[in-house]
Design a protein around this motif. Structure first.
Motif, short mmCIF file in Angstrom:
data_model
loop_
_atom_site.label_atom_id
_atom_site.label_comp_id
_atom_site.label_asym_id
_atom_site.label_seq_id
_atom_site.Cartn_x
_atom_site.Cartn_y
_atom_site.Cartn_z
N ASP A 115 -5.27 -2.91 3.64
CA ASP A 115 -4.95 -1.67 4.36
C ASP A 115 -4.74 -0.57 3.34
O ASP A 115 -3.87 -0.67 2.48
N LEU A 163 3.87 2.86 3.61
CA LEU A 163 2.86 2.03 2.96
C LEU A 163 1.67 2.87 2.52
O LEU A 163 1.09 3.61 3.32
N SER A 182 -5.15 2.77 4.70
CA SER A 182 -5.35 3.86 5.65
C SER A 182 -4.49 5.09 5.35
O SER A 182 -4.84 6.19 5.76
N GLN A 183 -3.37 4.91 4.65
CA GLN A 183 -2.50 6.05 4.37
C GLN A 183 -2.54 6.45 2.89
O GLN A 183 -1.69 7.22 2.44
N PRO A 225 10.40 4.40 3.21
CA PRO A 225 9.16 4.04 2.52
C PRO A 225 7.95 4.07 3.45
O PRO A 225 8.06 3.66 4.61
N TYR A 236 4.38 1.28 -1.81
CA TYR A 236 4.99 2.20 -0.87
C TYR A 236 5.36 3.49 -1.59
O TYR A 236 5.71 3.50 -2.76
N GLN A 271 -2.16 -2.06 0.66
CA GLN A 271 -1.78 -3.47 0.69
C GLN A 271 -2.96 -4.30 0.21
O GLN A 271 -4.09 -4.13 0.69
#
Lengths: 114, 117
Positions: free
Chosen positions: B56, B45, B58-59, B43, B35, B48
């Motif tokens: 994940d 993410l 995506s960010q 926080p 994070y 993961q």
């Protein structure tokens, strides 16, 4: 999209007073809701969580929170503040697309005065 | 039980430099999370992992951030090159199962505080 709003970035209470930290959320699906606490120089730790069932959830250290669907709220309370409760508190909601991701609020820093 | 270990605790670099953070999750935990916590925000993410696979990202700003989890245990997060807006606390968390952050109990490390000058 899911989001969390914590009202008040700083809250100050006297020792022994009621603690009330506010959290409102938006979610397109039934949410799971969480409160995490971060003590100075430590990682976040889970205080309590709501998934389904009873809307009043009890957590560690005397904290509890009530899920109110009609108000889209999940406020955190404690009847009597202790000096050791001084910390930052984060409300979180599960993201869209399942319950795999947490969306955190910006946090509320709680100060407790003698 | 031992908690989630992160290092370094603090890091100061100049913009355009590179930096790496290390995380050792709780033994036996299948899922590892990174994070980013910018001052005044909650926080967010970044990535993961389940075991050594990405679930994940995506960010994650993939043009400058990269992460790996070798052998499904330790993980490193790298930024190259760093920008001023990367100044933040980078938190690592782990959970025993693979049900995701909504279903599992997350255990967080103390974080690495990065300052980019």
């Amino acid at each position: 999209a899911q989001s969390v709003t914590q009202l008040g970035s700083h809250v100050s209470v006297s020792e022994g007073a009621l603690v009330l930290l506010r959290c409102n959320y938006s979610s397109s699906v039934p949410p799971y809701l969480f409160w995490y606490v971060q003590y100075p120089n430590q990682g976040l730790q889970l205080l309590l969580k709501y998934t389904t069932g009873a809307t009043l959830v009890k957590g560690i250290n005397g904290f509890e929170a009530e899920f109110k669907k009609s108000e889209t709220s999940f406020h955190l309370t404690k009847p009597s503040a202790h000096m050791s409760d001084a910390a930052e508190y984060f409300c979180a909601v599960t993201g869209s697309g399942g319950y795999n991701k947490l969306i955190f609020g910006a946090g509320t820093r709680l100060a407790v005065h003698p | 039980e031992a908690g989630v270990a992160q290092s370094p605790r603090y890091k100061i670099i100049e913009k355009r430099q590179s930096v790496a953070f290390w995380c050792n999750p709780i033994s036996g935990h299948a899922t590892l999370y990174w994070y980013q916590q910018i001052l005044g925000q909650g926080p967010k993410l970044l990535i993961q992992f389940q075991n050594n696979g990405v679930v994940d990202d995506s960010q994650l700003p993939k043009d400058r951030f990269s992460a790996e989890r070798l052998k499904g245990v330790d993980s490193t997060l790298k930024i190259q090159p760093a920008k001023l807006e990367d100044s933040a606390v980078y938190l690592c968390a782990s959970s025993f199962g693979t049900g995701g952050a909504g279903n599992e109990k997350l255990f967080f490390g103390s974080g690495t505080q990065l300052s980019v000058l």
